[in-house]
Scaffold this active site. Structure first.
Site, PDB file in Angstrom:
ATOM      1  CE  LYS A  22      -1.882   1.619   4.001  1.00 49.42           C
ATOM      2  NZ  LYS A  22      -1.567   3.062   4.145  1.00 49.42           N
ATOM      3  CG  ASN A  23       2.320   2.800   3.556  1.00 45.13           C
ATOM      4  OD1 ASN A  23       1.143   3.066   3.316  1.00 45.13           O
ATOM      5  ND2 ASN A  23       2.795   2.700   4.781  1.00 45.13           N
ATOM      6  NE  ARG A  92      -1.676  11.933   8.035  1.00 41.42           N
ATOM      7  CZ  ARG A  92      -1.508  13.199   8.364  1.00 41.42           C
ATOM      8  NH1 ARG A  92      -2.492  13.858   8.902  1.00 41.42           N
ATOM      9  NH2 ARG A  92      -0.357  13.802   8.153  1.00 41.42           N
ATOM     10  CB  CYS A 116      -5.182  10.825  11.688  1.00 40.14           C
ATOM     11  SG  CYS A 116      -3.583  10.103  11.995  1.00 40.14           S
ATOM     12  NE  ARG A 121       0.304  10.220  10.315  1.00 39.01           N
ATOM     13  CZ  ARG A 121      -0.068   9.152   9.636  1.00 39.01           C
ATOM     14  NH1 ARG A 121      -1.222   8.570   9.907  1.00 39.01           N
ATOM     15  NH2 ARG A 121       0.680   8.651   8.682  1.00 39.01           N
ATOM     16  N   PRO A 122       1.817  16.573  11.420  1.00 37.91           N
ATOM     17  CG  PRO A 122       3.672  17.727  12.253  1.00 37.91           C
ATOM     18  CD  PRO A 122       2.781  16.547  12.522  1.00 37.91           C
ATOM     19  CB  VAL A 123       2.039  18.170   5.828  1.00 38.46           C
ATOM     20  CG1 VAL A 123       1.334  16.833   5.894  1.00 38.46           C
ATOM     21  CG2 VAL A 123       1.046  19.319   5.837  1.00 38.46           C
ATOM     22  CG  ASP A 124       6.409  20.747   9.953  1.00 35.57           C
ATOM     23  OD1 ASP A 124       5.880  19.614  10.005  1.00 35.57           O
ATOM     24  OD2 ASP A 124       7.448  21.031  10.575  1.00 35.57           O
ATOM     25  CG  ASP A 304       2.893   1.496   9.516  1.00 37.05           C
ATOM     26  OD1 ASP A 304       2.473   2.326  10.343  1.00 37.05           O
ATOM     27  OD2 ASP A 304       3.022   1.756   8.301  1.00 37.05           O
ATOM     28  CB  ILE A 326       7.040   6.973  14.691  1.00 39.18           C
ATOM     29  CG1 ILE A 326       8.245   6.036  14.537  1.00 39.18           C
ATOM     30  CG2 ILE A 326       6.759   7.761  13.401  1.00 39.18           C
ATOM     31  CD1 ILE A 326       9.474   6.645  13.935  1.00 39.18           C
ATOM     32  NE  ARG A 396      -7.376   4.107   5.506  1.00 39.22           N
ATOM     33  CZ  ARG A 396      -6.472   4.567   6.359  1.00 39.22           C
ATOM     34  NH1 ARG A 396      -6.755   4.672   7.625  1.00 39.22           N
ATOM     35  NH2 ARG A 396      -5.287   4.937   5.947  1.00 39.22           N
TER      36      ARG A 396
HETATM   37  C1  UD1 Z   1       4.203   6.937   6.495  1.00 38.20           C
HETATM   38  C2  UD1 Z   1       3.355   5.725   6.271  1.00 38.20           C
HETATM   39  C3  UD1 Z   1       2.772   5.234   7.582  1.00 38.20           C
HETATM   40  C4  UD1 Z   1       3.879   5.021   8.603  1.00 38.20           C
HETATM   41  C5  UD1 Z   1       4.773   6.243   8.716  1.00 38.20           C
HETATM   42  C6  UD1 Z   1       5.990   6.025   9.596  1.00 38.20           C
HETATM   43  C7  UD1 Z   1       2.552   6.077   4.011  1.00 38.20           C
HETATM   44  C8  UD1 Z   1       1.392   6.406   3.130  1.00 38.20           C
HETATM   45  N1  UD1 Z   1       2.288   6.084   5.332  1.00 38.20           N
HETATM   46  O1  UD1 Z   1       3.366   7.964   7.009  1.00 38.20           O
HETATM   47  O2  UD1 Z   1       2.077   4.021   7.342  1.00 38.20           O
HETATM   48  O3  UD1 Z   1       3.309   4.749   9.864  1.00 38.20           O
HETATM   49  O4  UD1 Z   1       5.254   6.641   7.419  1.00 38.20           O
HETATM   50  O5  UD1 Z   1       6.738   4.953   9.114  1.00 38.20           O
HETATM   51  O6  UD1 Z   1       3.637   5.804   3.550  1.00 38.20           O
HETATM   52  N2  UD1 Z   1       6.422  14.757  10.673  1.00 38.20           N
HETATM   53  C9  UD1 Z   1       6.606  16.102  10.934  1.00 38.20           C
HETATM   54  N3  UD1 Z   1       6.472  16.977   9.894  1.00 38.20           N
HETATM   55  C10 UD1 Z   1       6.198  16.577   8.616  1.00 38.20           C
HETATM   56  C11 UD1 Z   1       6.032  15.212   8.364  1.00 38.20           C
HETATM   57  C12 UD1 Z   1       6.146  14.329   9.410  1.00 38.20           C
HETATM   58  O7  UD1 Z   1       6.839  16.499  12.073  1.00 38.20           O
HETATM   59  O8  UD1 Z   1       6.096  17.434   7.736  1.00 38.20           O
HETATM   60  C13 UD1 Z   1       6.527  13.779  11.793  1.00 38.20           C
HETATM   61  C14 UD1 Z   1       5.244  13.007  12.032  1.00 38.20           C
HETATM   62  O9  UD1 Z   1       4.356  13.705  12.861  1.00 38.20           O
HETATM   63  C15 UD1 Z   1       5.774  11.733  12.677  1.00 38.20           C
HETATM   64  C16 UD1 Z   1       7.119  11.526  11.967  1.00 38.20           C
HETATM   65  O10 UD1 Z   1       7.449  12.776  11.389  1.00 38.20           O
HETATM   66  O11 UD1 Z   1       5.988  11.929  14.045  1.00 38.20           O
HETATM   67  C17 UD1 Z   1       7.119  10.489  10.881  1.00 38.20           C
HETATM   68  O12 UD1 Z   1       6.002  10.687  10.039  1.00 38.20           O
HETATM   69  P1  UD1 Z   1       6.040  10.360   8.480  1.00 38.20           P
HETATM   70  O13 UD1 Z   1       7.201   9.484   8.179  1.00 38.20           O
HETATM   71  O14 UD1 Z   1       5.901  11.630   7.726  1.00 38.20           O
HETATM   72  O15 UD1 Z   1       4.713   9.528   8.305  1.00 38.20           O
HETATM   73  P2  UD1 Z   1       3.863   9.471   6.997  1.00 38.20           P
HETATM   74  O16 UD1 Z   1       4.761   9.700   5.838  1.00 38.20           O
HETATM   75  O17 UD1 Z   1       2.635  10.318   7.141  1.00 38.20           O
END
Ligand code: UD1
Length: 416
Positions: A22-23, A92, A116, A121-124, A304, A326, A396
């Site tokens: 999936k990922n 997401r 969630c 889970r920010p996207v900054d 995961d 994480i 999902r």
């Molecule tokens: C992906 C996986 C998810 C998995 C996760 C961690 C997909 C679709 N999903 O989620 O199944 O659990 O990796 O292996 O591939 N963070 C920030 N700022 C950002 C982005 C992330 O602070 O802009 C933080 C998050 O809050 C979290 C950490 O970084 O604490 C890791 O998150 P991230 O690797 O980004 O997870 P996803 O990519 O959303």
């Protein structure tokens, strides 16, 4: 709402075929936005998240077709460059459209995903990275609006390892002018699979699989054909299920070398595991031993798989400490396991799991994808009947999980 009725106690025996990841499939589907030509993908798992991503791409104007596990996508011209809240809130990973859209079309409007069940889970870091490449980004009415004439290569340091962040920026950089260096990149196998697909499309990428990825931007990308890698989390879930329930199972179409941390722990728990390049055989008898785990970015133990290992530890011999580093709120499954008789204390980022001789069936509720898998494993070992409610989470991310488990001898039924 559909539920699973599980009567526990059966060992698992036989073969199961692992589906595509999936990922890996989700970002690779978004890579289709980078080219006007056709991207043909094989081994795409049949999951609700994949359906959601195809719907998102189709409403932008991507022509998609799907036949079993093969999907074709052609993004020759797009009617709109928007990922609406309705779709983003259910998945997401929709944020993965942002990088490709702004790189190829010079603009994008993607809903902010919001929090969630498992954390904020920010996207900054996605946004900062695109800004470093020259995109002008504003946040307005819950949407990220990005604009750029043409993105420019940049040196980008991500202070947290982010999987989809790395993927978004790698896709954007593929069409940027000049060279981008992504430092502290995610090393997850799914990032590598995406890079390999992009390279087939004409991208110039090196260092994927390490923490420094270099992307030399090109003017355009072309069509390609790619088979999505096997799902290492689905594989790990089956391995944990056999270690908990006992039996002997061969998993085919797998990629054992992406699961070293998981396999090592299951051996410590008492399982016998043999593998070839694309198959894993696991045998287990008796009660597992407790195993401590600590989640961290790849190559360490995956977040995961944390919930499934808590399920395994509930019936293990001894006490285990499972530490989640994480996501801040990823222990929602613990209270549900307690309903089955598990003894677990939460202490900050750690769950202390006191292994019990047995669990007893009850009704439990799935709260997120991997929590659902954890409850299914618990149901397989609990005495009597377990009902797992809200299994839409499971659909999902797991391709026909109950059918695969029934074929291995589990007593599971889907009920309305
Ligand atoms: C992906 C996986 C998810 C998995 C996760 C961690 C997909 C679709 N999903 O989620 O199944 O659990 O990796 O292996 O591939 N963070 C920030 N700022 C950002 C982005 C992330 O602070 O802009 C933080 C998050 O809050 C979290 C950490 O970084 O604490 C890791 O998150 P991230 O690797 O980004 O997870 P996803 O990519 O959303």
């Amino acid at each position: 709402m559909q539920k699973l009725k599980i009567r526990g106690g059966n060992p698992l025996r036989g073969d199961a075929r692992i589906s595509g990841a999936k990922n890996a499939a989700l970002p690779i589907l978004c890579a289709a936005l980078l080219t006007p030509e056709t991207l043909t993908l094989h081994n795409v798992p049949r999951l609700n998240d994949i359906g959601t991503m195809l719907k998102l791409l189709a409403q932008m104007g991507v022509v998609t077709s799907r036949n079993e596990e093969t999907v074709t996508l052609t993004a020759s011209s797009l009617g709109n460059l928007v990922a609406p809240y309705d779709l983003v809130k259910t998945m997401r990973a929709s944020i993965l459209a942002l990088g490709p859209l702004v790189a190829r079309f010079g603009e994008a409007k993607v809903s902010l995903p919001g929090g969630c069940a498992i954390g904020a889970r920010p996207v900054d870091l996605h946004i900062k990275g695109l800004e470093a490449m020259g995109a002008i980004i504003t946040i307005d009415a819950g949407y990220i609006n990005a604009k750029a004439a043409r993105l420019k290569g940049a040196r980008i340091f991500m202070d947290t390892v982010t999987v989809t962040g790395t993927e978004n920026l790698m896709m954007a950089a593929a069409l940027a002018e000049g060279t981008t260096v992504l430092e502290n990149s995610a090393r997850e196998p799914e990032v590598v699979d995406l890079a390999e697909c992009l390279i087939k499309m004409g991208a110039k990428i090196s260092g994927h699989g390490s923490d420094t990825i270099t992307i030399e931007g090109v003017k355009s990308l072309h069509g390609a054909e790619h088979a999505v890698m096997p799902d290492r989390i689905e594989t790990g879930t089956f391995l944990a299920a056999v270690t908990a329930a006992g039996g002997k199972v061969r998993l085919t179409n797998a990629q054992p070398n992406t699961l070293d941390a998981v396999i090592e722990k299951l051996r410590d728990a008492g399982a016998t595991i043999d593998s070839t390049a694309n198959e894993i055989t696991i045998a287990m008898s008796g009660r597992p031993l407790s195993i401590n785990v600590r989640t961290a970015p790849y190559t360490a133990f995956p977040t995961d798989m944390q919930a499934q290992f808590i399920a395994l530890n509930t019936i293990a011999n001894g006490t285990a400490v499972v530490t989640e580093t994480i996501f801040e709120n990823r222990f929602m499954h613990v209270q549900e396991l307690v309903r089955l008789g598990a003894k677990i204390d939460i202490d900050g980022k750690s769950a202390v799991v006191h292994g019990m001789e047995k669990l007893t069936g009850a009704t439990v509720m799935a709260t997120d994808l991997r929590a659902s898998a954890c409850l299914v494993i618990a149901g397989l070992v609990a005495q009597g009947e377990t009902i797992v409610d809200r299994i839409y989470h499971l659909d999902r991310g797991y391709d026909h999980i109950e059918k695969k488990l029934v074929a291995l001898g589990a007593d599971i039924e889907r009920i309305d």
